[in-house]
Write a protein that holds these residues in place. Structure first.
Motif, PDB file in Angstrom:
ATOM      1  N   PRO A 199       0.860  -1.127   0.082  1.00  0.00           N
ATOM      2  CA  PRO A 199      -0.023   0.045  -0.086  1.00  0.00           C
ATOM      3  C   PRO A 199       1.002   1.263   0.114  1.00  0.00           C
ATOM      4  CG  PRO A 199      -0.679  -1.650   1.872  1.00  0.00           C
ATOM      5  CD  PRO A 199       0.636  -1.945   1.158  1.00  0.00           C
ATOM      6  N   VAL A 200       0.335   2.468  -0.778  1.00  0.00           N
ATOM      7  CA  VAL A 200       1.096   3.625  -0.782  1.00  0.00           C
ATOM      8  C   VAL A 200       0.048   4.557  -0.450  1.00  0.00           C
ATOM      9  CG1 VAL A 200       2.216   4.959  -2.300  1.00  0.00           C
ATOM     10  CG2 VAL A 200       2.431   2.760  -2.657  1.00  0.00           C
ATOM     11  N   ALA A 201       0.522   5.597   0.491  1.00  0.00           N
ATOM     12  CA  ALA A 201      -0.314   6.573   1.067  1.00  0.00           C
ATOM     13  C   ALA A 201       0.413   7.888   0.497  1.00  0.00           C
ATOM     14  CB  ALA A 201      -0.442   6.714   2.337  1.00  0.00           C
ATOM     15  N   PHE A 202      -0.409   8.804  -0.068  1.00  0.00           N
ATOM     16  CA  PHE A 202       0.449  10.126  -0.537  1.00  0.00           C
ATOM     17  C   PHE A 202      -0.210  11.196   0.285  1.00  0.00           C
ATOM     18  CE2 PHE A 202       0.169   7.496  -4.467  1.00  0.00           C
ATOM     19  CZ  PHE A 202       1.633   7.530  -4.972  1.00  0.00           C
ATOM     20  N   ALA A 203       0.624  12.153   0.857  1.00  0.00           N
ATOM     21  CA  ALA A 203       0.216  13.463   1.423  1.00  0.00           C
ATOM     22  C   ALA A 203       0.042  14.181   0.236  1.00  0.00           C
ATOM     23  CB  ALA A 203       1.253  13.923   2.545  1.00  0.00           C
ATOM     24  N   VAL A 204      -1.292  14.758   0.283  1.00  0.00           N
ATOM     25  CA  VAL A 204      -1.789  15.629  -0.696  1.00  0.00           C
ATOM     26  C   VAL A 204      -2.797  16.825  -0.126  1.00  0.00           C
ATOM     27  CG1 VAL A 204      -2.124  13.608  -2.196  1.00  0.00           C
ATOM     28  CG2 VAL A 204      -4.238  14.494  -1.014  1.00  0.00           C
ATOM     29  N   HIS A 205      -2.587  17.791  -1.303  1.00  0.00           N
ATOM     30  CA  HIS A 205      -3.356  19.207  -0.974  1.00  0.00           C
ATOM     31  C   HIS A 205      -4.534  19.140  -1.884  1.00  0.00           C
ATOM     32  CE1 HIS A 205      -4.597  23.284  -0.276  1.00  0.00           C
ATOM     33  NE2 HIS A 205      -3.968  23.103   0.688  1.00  0.00           N
ATOM     34  N   PRO A 206      -5.866  19.267  -1.334  1.00  0.00           N
ATOM     35  CA  PRO A 206      -6.823  19.280  -2.166  1.00  0.00           C
ATOM     36  C   PRO A 206      -6.776  20.118  -3.511  1.00  0.00           C
ATOM     37  CG  PRO A 206      -7.646  19.547   0.041  1.00  0.00           C
ATOM     38  CD  PRO A 206      -6.126  19.699   0.098  1.00  0.00           C
ATOM     39  N   GLU A 207      -5.933  21.332  -3.269  1.00  0.00           N
ATOM     40  CA  GLU A 207      -5.944  22.126  -4.285  1.00  0.00           C
ATOM     41  C   GLU A 207      -4.613  21.955  -5.418  1.00  0.00           C
ATOM     42  OE1 GLU A 207      -6.107  26.036  -3.065  1.00  0.00           O
ATOM     43  OE2 GLU A 207      -8.286  25.860  -2.242  1.00  0.00           O
ATOM     44  N   GLY A 208      -3.836  20.818  -4.906  1.00  0.00           N
ATOM     45  CA  GLY A 208      -2.700  20.843  -5.613  1.00  0.00           C
ATOM     46  C   GLY A 208      -2.254  19.367  -5.739  1.00  0.00           C
ATOM     47  N   CYS A 209      -3.212  18.613  -6.308  1.00  0.00           N
ATOM     48  CA  CYS A 209      -2.938  17.218  -6.762  1.00  0.00           C
ATOM     49  C   CYS A 209      -3.668  16.765  -7.727  1.00  0.00           C
ATOM     50  CB  CYS A 209      -3.193  16.278  -5.432  1.00  0.00           C
ATOM     51  SG  CYS A 209      -5.082  16.235  -5.245  1.00  0.00           S
ATOM     52  N   SER A 210      -3.687  15.681  -8.403  1.00  0.00           N
ATOM     53  CA  SER A 210      -3.986  15.275  -9.550  1.00  0.00           C
ATOM     54  C   SER A 210      -5.067  14.181  -9.362  1.00  0.00           C
ATOM     55  CB  SER A 210      -2.722  14.740 -10.464  1.00  0.00           C
ATOM     56  OG  SER A 210      -3.604  13.958 -11.809  1.00  0.00           O
ATOM     57  N   GLU A 211      -6.338  14.274  -9.434  1.00  0.00           N
ATOM     58  CA  GLU A 211      -7.206  13.322  -9.221  1.00  0.00           C
ATOM     59  C   GLU A 211      -7.165  12.266 -10.059  1.00  0.00           C
ATOM     60  OE1 GLU A 211      -8.056  16.413  -9.054  1.00  0.00           O
ATOM     61  OE2 GLU A 211      -8.545  16.951  -7.092  1.00  0.00           O
ATOM     62  N   VAL A 212      -6.946  12.537 -11.305  1.00  0.00           N
ATOM     63  CA  VAL A 212      -6.791  11.559 -12.451  1.00  0.00           C
ATOM     64  C   VAL A 212      -5.503  10.705 -12.186  1.00  0.00           C
ATOM     65  CG1 VAL A 212      -6.478  11.417 -14.961  1.00  0.00           C
ATOM     66  CG2 VAL A 212      -8.089  13.268 -14.085  1.00  0.00           C
ATOM     67  N   GLY A 213      -4.441  11.203 -11.801  1.00  0.00           N
ATOM     68  CA  GLY A 213      -3.407  10.627 -11.622  1.00  0.00           C
ATOM     69  C   GLY A 213      -3.310   9.537 -10.517  1.00  0.00           C
ATOM     70  N   LEU A 214      -4.135   9.904  -9.405  1.00  0.00           N
ATOM     71  CA  LEU A 214      -4.511   9.157  -8.156  1.00  0.00           C
ATOM     72  C   LEU A 214      -5.313   7.906  -8.802  1.00  0.00           C
ATOM     73  CD1 LEU A 214      -5.161  11.592  -5.374  1.00  0.00           C
ATOM     74  CD2 LEU A 214      -3.027   9.928  -5.514  1.00  0.00           C
ATOM     75  N   ALA A 215      -6.371   8.219  -9.569  1.00  0.00           N
ATOM     76  CA  ALA A 215      -7.138   7.022  -9.878  1.00  0.00           C
ATOM     77  C   ALA A 215      -6.707   6.133 -10.734  1.00  0.00           C
ATOM     78  CB  ALA A 215      -8.396   7.856 -10.692  1.00  0.00           C
ATOM     79  N   GLN A 216      -5.723   6.698 -11.878  1.00  0.00           N
ATOM     80  CA  GLN A 216      -4.742   5.738 -12.523  1.00  0.00           C
ATOM     81  C   GLN A 216      -3.859   4.955 -11.714  1.00  0.00           C
ATOM     82  OE1 GLN A 216      -3.289   8.633 -15.166  1.00  0.00           O
ATOM     83  NE2 GLN A 216      -4.930   7.911 -17.161  1.00  0.00           N
ATOM     84  N   ALA A 217      -3.193   5.466 -10.889  1.00  0.00           N
ATOM     85  CA  ALA A 217      -2.331   4.830  -9.892  1.00  0.00           C
ATOM     86  C   ALA A 217      -2.976   3.591  -9.027  1.00  0.00           C
ATOM     87  CB  ALA A 217      -1.625   5.893  -9.099  1.00  0.00           C
ATOM     88  N   ALA A 218      -4.271   3.955  -8.726  1.00  0.00           N
ATOM     89  CA  ALA A 218      -4.929   2.890  -7.926  1.00  0.00           C
ATOM     90  C   ALA A 218      -5.298   1.699  -8.613  1.00  0.00           C
ATOM     91  CB  ALA A 218      -6.243   3.649  -7.280  1.00  0.00           C
ATOM     92  N   LEU A 219      -5.173   1.826  -9.825  1.00  0.00           N
ATOM     93  CA  LEU A 219      -5.372   0.558 -10.594  1.00  0.00           C
ATOM     94  C   LEU A 219      -4.183  -0.475 -10.358  1.00  0.00           C
ATOM     95  CD1 LEU A 219      -7.017  -0.653 -13.092  1.00  0.00           C
ATOM     96  CD2 LEU A 219      -5.460   0.358 -14.683  1.00  0.00           C
ATOM     97  N   LEU A 220      -3.228  -0.001 -10.054  1.00  0.00           N
ATOM     98  CA  LEU A 220      -1.883  -0.772  -9.788  1.00  0.00           C
ATOM     99  C   LEU A 220      -1.502  -1.425  -8.515  1.00  0.00           C
ATOM    100  CD1 LEU A 220       0.571   1.378 -11.744  1.00  0.00           C
ATOM    101  CD2 LEU A 220      -0.841  -0.485 -12.713  1.00  0.00           C
ATOM    102  N   GLY A 221      -2.441  -0.809  -7.476  1.00  0.00           N
ATOM    103  CA  GLY A 221      -2.143  -1.035  -5.998  1.00  0.00           C
ATOM    104  C   GLY A 221      -3.177  -0.324  -5.105  1.00  0.00           C
TER     105      GLY A 221
END
Length: 356
Positions: A199-221
């Motif tokens: 599992p990987v946890a990313f410290a993110v800021h609501p206004e400074g992250c890529s929701e698309v990138g997170l959704a694509q990364a979640a396909l891998l783990g």
């Protein structure tokens, strides 16, 4: 019988003429192929059938071992020692072997294994590489989570500053990763891929992250986005809605995506412990600054988390493994520490409940 242990493919030798098919005469090679190509590399075990009348000098150099149905007369050795594993007088059962069969030849024990299992091959390779068994067991054990007698697991994750450190921290044996700065959106999927299923946890800021990138990364783990609450009650809800919108956009484009968990990153004596009661919270990472976990802030946080069944992990600096007893007493779900402290914490937690 000559010492040594090798793994190779069988070539049946009944007459001297059979040797020509095992190792054909050398021919000049084009300079661009070098001295030896992949097609020339073959670990061949010569299986001698019947009364072959061969000498040591007759055996091709490409043969890594020799297995003989009959005893090899001493006269055939000549003056050349047999510098390869050899097992003699194995009997007529060796006639069941066919060209291409995989063989393990143990000249030390006088044993020939035909068509070895995966375990036998793995043991041979470990022996050939000089890896002693207890070291291999340790390498497997260090990646196992800490399990209490009641079956509960305590996860020890590694805290890294940036995505490139995930691949380097994998050898420390963490149960997961916490990435402080996730970097550009295209690095999210690569980070999860480098975690090899952890599992990987990313410290993110609501206004400074890529929701698309997170959704694509979640396909891998298993991916969790940890947000620091800004005081607005709908912060997490708005972020979850943005992730769902990004996932819908990917679906409309015919692209796959995965589920992104949402959690909070809370800081001792700064964040409100009641934030864990916000709708949609799936994980809590609590940043601790003290060398004693006893205190009203963490107690209130743990009580609130238990009421909504949300796991809590504490994020600590290096050298805090003396708190292992308190982690067990408080029923904390895990710790997040630098990679160098992962095995130190696992050992401390195992020793704590073993001697409790």
């Amino acid at each position: 019988m000559s010492p040594g242990r090798v793994l190779g493919t069988a070539r049946i030798i009944r007459t001297f003429a059979d040797l020509l098919s095992v190792c054909p005469p050398e021919r000049p090679r084009p300079f661009w192929l070098g001295e030896q190509g992949p097609q020339d590399a073959a670990d061949i075990v010569c299986v001698l059938i019947g009364d072959h009348h061969l000498r040591v000098e007759d055996l091709p150099l490409c043969a890594v071992a020799v297995v003989s149905e009959l005893a090899w007369p001493e006269a055939t050795y000549g003056t050349t020692p047999l510098h390869r594993p050899c097992v003699e007088e194995v009997g007529p059962r060796i006639r069941a072997v066919r060209d291409g069969d995989l063989l393990v030849v143990d000249g030390d024990q006088g044993v020939v294994v035909v068509d070895p299992t995966d375990r036998v091959v793995a043991a041979f390779q470990a022996h050939a590489l000089g890896i002693v068994p207890h070291r291999r067991l340790f390498l497997e054990f260090c990646h196992q989570p800490v399990r209490l007698p009641d079956g509960r697991e305590i996860r020890v994750s590694a805290s890294v500053e940036s995505p490139p450190e995930v691949a380097a921290g994998l050898s420390a044996g963490p149960d997961g990763f916490y990435v402080v700065a996730h970097g550009p959106s295209d690095s999210l999927a690569e980070t999860v891929r480098n975690a090899h299923g952890k599992p990987v946890a990313f410290a993110v800021h609501p206004e400074g992250c890529s929701e698309v990138g997170l959704a694509q990364a979640a396909l891998l783990g298993d991916v969790t986005a940890l947000l620091a609450p800004t005081g607005a009650a709908d912060t997490l809800g708005a972020f979850r809605a943005a992730v769902e919108a990004a996932s819908l956009a990917l679906a409309n484009e015919g692209l796959e995506f995965g589920y992104v968990r949402c959690g909070l990153l809370l800081r001792e004596d700064i964040s409100d412990p009641a934030a864990v009661l916000m709708p949609g919270v799936e994980r809590i990472a609590a940043v601790m600054y003290r060398r004693d976990l006893a205190g009203p802030w963490l107690t209130d946080l743990l009580d609130a988390a238990r009421s909504v069944v949300v796991p809590v992990e504490i994020l600590l600096d290096a050298g805090y493994d003396a708190l292992a007893d308190q982690v067990l007493d408080l029923s904390i779900n895990g710790v997040i520490v630098p990679p160098s402290d992962v095995q130190v914490w696992k050992e401390a937690l195992r020793n704590s409940f073993a001697y409790a």
